[in-house]
Design an enzyme around this catalytic site. Structure first.
Site: not given
Length: 269
Positions: A33, A232, A236
């Site tokens: 990410d 994080d 996600d």
């Protein structure tokens, strides 16, 4: 396994169970990410461009009024900039967050919309006059938010997030191990390319909405790859759970850490 988990802990890597450690050595693709994982996740306002009769201060005032209701990391950057300039927001009625697109509300009975190009298109607001400026900012790795006031584009706010010092070395080390790295982001292609270029990632998945992240992990697994996902945020969590091994950043949300198999306590990639 006991020695492995112990060694991991010494290096700030918390391994929840034996299975994730056993699968980890098969991993050949790692999806990162972008915000808060490859970047520091502390974006700052770099540019405010005002169009029409509104001043830069007015653009910031409208933006901060809306952002006070938002929990997005970009909201923090706008609130921080407004505090620096001693600009406080005004009352917003009918606040609404549009997931993956932006936010809107009414200020002094006029509709104010702040978000990405997709949101402007949805609202039927013309963005082409801004194209050259937007492109230039995005090519420099900045995220551009467009602000429409009373159904017309009024300004744009560019925000930049700096890449973590450990990101480039981490990606390079993985490359030497023969592991492919992929960047996953809600940002557009140009911004994603700029960040990917800084850290040395070739494969880019851009403009991915929060609810599509899990599907992107499945697609890569369908190529026959063993996939680790590193993230994080709350959005996600489904992707972390879907990956063969989910890795959460220790500074991330509790939901992400809960969904992951491994947590990096020291945020060091």
């Amino acid at each position: 396994i006991m020695v492995g988990t112990g060694k991991g802990a010494e290096h700030g890597i918390l391994i929840k169970d034996a299975e994730s450690l056993e699968i980890a050595h098969k991993i050949n693709t790692i999806i990162f990410d972008k915000t808060g994982t490859l970047t520091k996740g502390k974006p700052e306002v770099t540019d405010i461009i005002a169009k029409r009769e509104l001043s830069k201060e007015k653009i910031l005032e409208l933006a901060v009024s809306l952002e006070k209701g938002s929990e997005h990391s970009l909201a923090e950057s706008i609130i921080g900039e407004a505090e620096k300039q001693n600009i406080s927001g005004v009352t917003v009625k009918g606040f609404k967050a549009i997931l993956g697109h932006g936010i809107e509300g009414f200020i002094e009975d006029k509709k104010v919309v702040l978000g990405n190009k997709k949101l402007m298109e949805k609202e039927g607001i013309e963005t082409s006059p801004y194209e050259p400026e937007t492109s230039k900012l995005e090519e420099n790795g900045k995220t551009v938010m467009l602000l429409a006031y009373d159904n017309n584009l009024a300004g744009l706010i560019a925000v930049a997030d700096t890449v973590k010092e450990s990101a480039k070395a981490g990606i390079e080390a993985l490359r030497k191990l023969g592991i492919e790295s992929v960047i996953l982001t809600g940002d557009n292609e140009k911004t994603a390319k700029a960040i990917a270029g800084q850290v040395g990632i070739k494969r880019i998945l851009a403009e991915v909405l929060p609810e599509q992240k899990e599907a992107e992990v499945k697609k890569i697994q369908a190529e026959g790859k063993f996939v680790a996902m590193v993230g994080d945020g709350i959005n996600d969590a489904p992707a972390l759970a879907q990956a063969d091994v989910g890795i959460a950043m220790g500074n991330g949300t509790d939901v992400a850490i809960e969904a992951a198999d491994i947590t990096l306590i020291n945020k060091d990639l």
